[in-house]
Enzyme design. Structure first.
Site, PDB file in Angstrom:
ATOM      1  N   HIS A   8       0.859  -1.086   0.233  1.00  0.00           N
ATOM      2  CA  HIS A   8      -0.289  -0.262  -0.086  1.00  0.00           C
ATOM      3  C   HIS A   8       0.752   1.454   0.270  1.00  0.00           C
ATOM      4  O   HIS A   8       1.942   1.116  -0.057  1.00  0.00           O
ATOM      5  CB  HIS A   8      -1.117   0.151   1.159  1.00  0.00           C
ATOM      6  CG  HIS A   8      -0.250   0.903   1.955  1.00  0.00           C
ATOM      7  ND1 HIS A   8       0.433   1.635   3.228  1.00  0.00           N
ATOM      8  CD2 HIS A   8       0.166  -0.618   3.827  1.00  0.00           C
ATOM      9  CE1 HIS A   8       0.671   1.659   4.431  1.00  0.00           C
ATOM     10  NE2 HIS A   8       0.719   0.051   4.314  1.00  0.00           N
ATOM     11  N   GLU A  81      -2.359  -7.087   7.811  1.00  0.00           N
ATOM     12  CA  GLU A  81      -1.576  -6.293   8.692  1.00  0.00           C
ATOM     13  C   GLU A  81      -0.745  -6.975  10.034  1.00  0.00           C
ATOM     14  O   GLU A  81      -1.982  -6.994  10.596  1.00  0.00           O
ATOM     15  CB  GLU A  81      -0.461  -5.242   8.755  1.00  0.00           C
ATOM     16  CG  GLU A  81       0.769  -4.762   9.498  1.00  0.00           C
ATOM     17  CD  GLU A  81       1.979  -5.271   8.083  1.00  0.00           C
ATOM     18  OE1 GLU A  81       1.992  -6.471   7.864  1.00  0.00           O
ATOM     19  OE2 GLU A  81       2.647  -4.269   7.608  1.00  0.00           O
TER      20      GLU A  81
END
Length: 218
Positions: A8, A81
């Site tokens: 990202h 994550e």
């Protein structure tokens, strides 16, 4: 089948120097711009499906990279994550200070012990392996090209399975940079890295801001 593994873009918390881990944070304007730029580079490449972490910084990156195409984006919680537990949201400086119990995170991942409520690398490797085996590899016969958009530590977990690495080599050649693509190919039996070009940095990309927005804490 080709797999594009993307990290990202930069977030507000990156700039503030905070560990974001499994906490949901938003892209900043730099992060959005880099995602648009990547989308422009990939505009002539067709993807059959895009998988994304459910966290906003990854999902919104996926949307911006997809651009005007109608490729389906599927969220999967296994792409979230790594969790830093009670340390999520804290300043990353505490992880690099002398005597910090978490320095092993980068320098000795096999002996990293997470904060209370946090995840080990083995746990991340287990869920990423499960995801690839259950969701990606079965697409071999039906898909030509697949994209995953997720996070720094999470993508390293995916790469451990794809490249056959153990936890002691969790970071491989280094940390993937923001909005960079690592490309793998799958022949139905084994994975092979095709290219990472300039997609790999080092631990400083995770723990300190850079003017080009290549850093991130998660």
């Amino acid at each position: 089948m080709e797999l594009y593994l993307i990290r990202h873009g930069q977030t507000v918390w990156n700039v503030e120097g905070r560990l974001q881990g499994a906490i949901d944070t938003e892209l900043n304007e730099n992060g959005r711009e880099k995602a648009r730029e990547l989308g422009e580079k990939l505009k002539d490449i067709d993807f059959d499906v895009i998988f994304s972490s459910p966290l906003s910084r990854a999902y919104n990156t996926a949307v911006l990279v997809r651009g005007e195409k109608n490729t389906e984006i599927i969220k999967d919680d296994r792409l979230r994550e790594i969790s830093f537990g009670v340390a999520d949201g804290s300043e990353y400086k505490s992880w690099t200070a002398n005597g910090s119990p978490y320095n092993a995170f980068f320098v000795d991942p096999a002996h990293y012990v997470p904060p209370e409520g946090g995840e080990t690398f083995l746990e991340v490797c287990a869920r990423t392996r499960e995801f690839v085996v259950e969701k990606i590899e079965p697409l071999y016969q039906s898909c030509k090209r697949v994209m995953i958009v997720a996070h720094g530590a999470l993508n390293s977990g995916l790469s451990c399975y794809l490249e056959g690495r153990g936890v002691e080599k969790y970071w491989g050649k280094g940390l993937q940079k923001n909005c960079a693509a690592i490309i793998y190919s799958f022949d139905g039996e084994k994975w092979e890295k095709v290219s990472d070009n300039d997609a790999i940095g080092d631990a400083s990309d995770y723990m300190s801001d850079k003017a080009n927005g290549s850093c991130s804490k998660g």
